[in-house]
Design an enzyme around this catalytic site. Structure first.
Site, PDB file in Angstrom:
ATOM      1  CG  ASP A   1     143.035  43.318  18.151  1.00 16.51           C
ATOM      2  OD1 ASP A   1     142.805  44.148  17.590  1.00 16.51           O
ATOM      3  OD2 ASP A   1     143.278  43.345  19.641  1.00 16.51           O
TER       4      ASP A   1
ATOM      5  CG  HIS B   1     153.650  42.807  14.533  1.00 14.89           C
ATOM      6  ND1 HIS B   1     153.498  42.898  15.808  1.00 14.89           N
ATOM      7  CD2 HIS B   1     154.722  43.295  13.976  1.00 14.89           C
ATOM      8  CE1 HIS B   1     154.892  43.400  15.891  1.00 14.89           C
ATOM      9  NE2 HIS B   1     155.675  43.642  14.858  1.00 14.89           N
TER      10      HIS B   1
ATOM     11  CB  CYS C   1     150.805  28.876  -4.336  1.00 13.30           C
ATOM     12  SG  CYS C   1     149.396  29.253  -3.614  1.00 13.30           S
TER      13      CYS C   1
ATOM     14  CB  CYS D   1     147.085  25.810  -0.213  1.00 10.60           C
ATOM     15  SG  CYS D   1     146.838  26.673  -1.657  1.00 10.60           S
TER      16      CYS D   1
ATOM     17  N   GLY E   1     149.847  51.394  25.062  1.00  9.20           N
ATOM     18  CA  GLY E   1     149.510  50.127  25.300  1.00  9.20           C
ATOM     19  C   GLY E   1     150.732  49.035  24.883  1.00  9.20           C
ATOM     20  CB  THR E   2     153.283  49.162  22.528  1.00  6.84           C
ATOM     21  OG1 THR E   2     154.304  48.181  22.130  1.00  6.84           O
ATOM     22  CG2 THR E   2     153.694  50.452  22.106  1.00  6.84           C
TER      23      THR E   2
ATOM     24  CG  ASN F   1     152.141  51.120  29.127  1.00  5.72           C
ATOM     25  OD1 ASN F   1     151.727  50.390  30.145  1.00  5.72           O
ATOM     26  ND2 ASN F   1     152.602  50.683  27.975  1.00  5.72           N
TER      27      ASN F   1
HETATM   28  P1  OAD Z   1     153.248  43.641  25.319  1.00  2.00           P
HETATM   29  O1  OAD Z   1     152.522  42.640  26.073  1.00  2.00           O
HETATM   30  O2  OAD Z   1     154.558  43.563  25.226  1.00  2.00           O
HETATM   31  O3  OAD Z   1     153.063  45.011  26.213  1.00  2.00           O
HETATM   32  C1  OAD Z   1     151.783  45.344  26.489  1.00  2.00           C
HETATM   33  C2  OAD Z   1     151.836  46.776  27.022  1.00  2.00           C
HETATM   34  O4  OAD Z   1     150.493  47.132  27.487  1.00  2.00           O
HETATM   35  C3  OAD Z   1     152.549  46.755  28.632  1.00  2.00           C
HETATM   36  O5  OAD Z   1     153.566  47.692  28.381  1.00  2.00           O
HETATM   37  C4  OAD Z   1     151.539  47.100  29.548  1.00  2.00           C
HETATM   38  O6  OAD Z   1     151.963  47.825  30.625  1.00  2.00           O
HETATM   39  C5  OAD Z   1     150.550  47.724  28.657  1.00  2.00           C
HETATM   40  N1  OAD Z   1     149.112  47.668  29.043  1.00  2.00           N
HETATM   41  C6  OAD Z   1     148.483  46.766  29.756  1.00  2.00           C
HETATM   42  N2  OAD Z   1     147.295  46.830  29.938  1.00  2.00           N
HETATM   43  C7  OAD Z   1     146.807  48.413  29.294  1.00  2.00           C
HETATM   44  C8  OAD Z   1     145.705  49.017  29.094  1.00  2.00           C
HETATM   45  N3  OAD Z   1     144.483  48.593  29.862  1.00  2.00           N
HETATM   46  N4  OAD Z   1     145.913  50.236  28.531  1.00  2.00           N
HETATM   47  C9  OAD Z   1     147.053  50.707  28.283  1.00  2.00           C
HETATM   48  N5  OAD Z   1     148.322  49.881  28.090  1.00  2.00           N
HETATM   49  C10 OAD Z   1     148.164  48.817  28.725  1.00  2.00           C
HETATM   50  O7  OAD Z   1     152.439  44.089  23.813  1.00  2.00           O
HETATM   51  P2  OAD Z   1     153.330  44.575  22.609  1.00  2.00           P
HETATM   52  O8  OAD Z   1     153.957  45.836  22.854  1.00  2.00           O
HETATM   53  O9  OAD Z   1     151.995  44.908  21.812  1.00  2.00           O
HETATM   54  O10 OAD Z   1     154.521  40.432  17.985  1.00  2.00           O
HETATM   55  O11 OAD Z   1     154.006  43.369  21.941  1.00  2.00           O
HETATM   56  C11 OAD Z   1     154.513  43.873  20.504  1.00  2.00           C
HETATM   57  C12 OAD Z   1     154.586  42.380  19.928  1.00  2.00           C
HETATM   58  O12 OAD Z   1     155.195  41.498  20.838  1.00  2.00           O
HETATM   59  C13 OAD Z   1     153.358  41.741  19.553  1.00  2.00           C
HETATM   60  O13 OAD Z   1     153.008  42.660  18.288  1.00  2.00           O
HETATM   61  C14 OAD Z   1     153.706  40.513  19.230  1.00  2.00           C
HETATM   62  C15 OAD Z   1     154.385  40.131  20.467  1.00  2.00           C
HETATM   63  O14 OAD Z   1     155.466  39.158  20.297  1.00  2.00           O
HETATM   64  C16 OAD Z   1     154.658  39.171  17.232  1.00  2.00           C
HETATM   65  O15 OAD Z   1     154.147  38.211  17.567  1.00  2.00           O
HETATM   66  C17 OAD Z   1     155.030  39.474  15.949  1.00  2.00           C
END
Ligand code: OAD
Length: 247
Positions: free
Chosen positions: A103, A118, A129, A147, A186-187, A212
């Site tokens: 983003d 990513h 190409c 393209c 946040g993952t 998180n």
């Molecule tokens: P997820 O949607 O799997 O996880 C989001 C995390 O953020 C969760 O653990 C939530 O508890 C947490 N969360 C929510 N609100 C929050 C806040 N305000 N502050 C902190 N944490 C918060 O997203 P990702 O782990 O980013 O890849 O997902 C990983 C990948 O899966 C993405 O990059 C994408 C997706 O499929 C591709 O598309 C290749």
């Protein structure tokens, strides 16, 4: 909670090299839905139909229509979590960010060293190409965009089934293995190889601190502790605590 904020502040202050791994949760407070939380993107769009490279090749117009309609990516602004990480970098307390997000909000907040694990959605790549162009320079009036060579343009974000951009992967592995503190923010840490970075850091002897509101697959064994709070609240509090310790 304040005790955990103090512990995190102390850890950042005393670390030799701190890096951050961020995911969709850090952008949640900017209005961008996460993937796996209730009501998240994968509740609304089946990743098998929209997020795999096979799905894109099968029906690029359908995937592009979803992307074009996903206007939050264009209008979202950084929140205090993004600004806080940029501030930590300016203070010399954060070496770099590995982000799974596409983003651009870390860069918009002023972070300079951001590894886009990513890829990103600001650019498109031709599947024939491999020409790369800024998204702004192509017309989305008819989808999919083509393209000049006749190939289909794809957003430059990584789809499931595609490799991680090699420079992003190698640098992330190096950074994970040479930091002594990783902030995992946040993952859900379920998508590999990004989710391997905290494990690499831990194995190399680093401390790992999660921010998180929910526990993740890392909590309790890879991470030393979790601050169960939103990033936009916890990160500014950690910075305030660091400043208070310094004065
Ligand atoms: P997820 O949607 O799997 O996880 C989001 C995390 O953020 C969760 O653990 C939530 O508890 C947490 N969360 C929510 N609100 C929050 C806040 N305000 N502050 C902190 N944490 C918060 O997203 P990702 O782990 O980013 O890849 O997902 C990983 C990948 O899966 C993405 O990059 C994408 C997706 O499929 C591709 O598309 C290749």
């Amino acid at each position: 909670m304040q005790d955990l904020i103090q512990q995190a502040a102390q850890a950042v202050r005393s670390a030799r090299r701190t890096i951050a791994l961020t995911g969709a949760g850090i952008s949640a407070e900017s209005g961008i839905p996460t993937f796996r939380d209730p009501g998240g993107l994968w509740d609304r769009y089946d990743p098998e139909e929209y997020a795999t490279i096979e799905a894109f090749q099968r029906n690029p117009g359908k995937v592009w229509t979803m992307m074009r309609d996903f206007t939050q990516l264009k209008t979202a602004k950084p929140n205090p979590g993004h600004f806080g990480l940029a501030q930590l970098e300016q203070m010399g307390l954060l070496h770099c960010i590995i982000t799974q997000n596409v983003d651009n909000l870390h860069q918009a907040a002023g972070s300079r060293d951001v590894i886009e694990f990513h890829g990103n959605m600001r650019q498109v790549v031709c599947l024939s190409c491999r020409k790369v162009l800024p998204l702004d320079e192509i017309s989305l009036a008819t989808l999919p965009p083509y393209c000049g060579c006749g190939g289909v343009f794809k957003p430059a974000g990584v789809f499931f089934g595609e490799p991680i951009p090699p420079h992003a992967l190698y640098r992330s592995q190096e950074e994970a293995q040479s930091c002594d503190l990783m902030l995992v923010i946040g993952t859900s840490a379920v998508v590999y190889p990004a989710a391997a970075m905290p494990r690499l850091a831990k194995e190399a002897g680093a401390r790992v601190i999660e921010i998180n509101p929910e526990h993740t697959d890392l909590t309790g064994w890879v991470s030393d502790f979790i601050i169960p709070e939103k990033a936009g609240i916890a990160i500014p509090q950690i910075i305030a605590a660091i400043k208070a310790m310094a004065s």
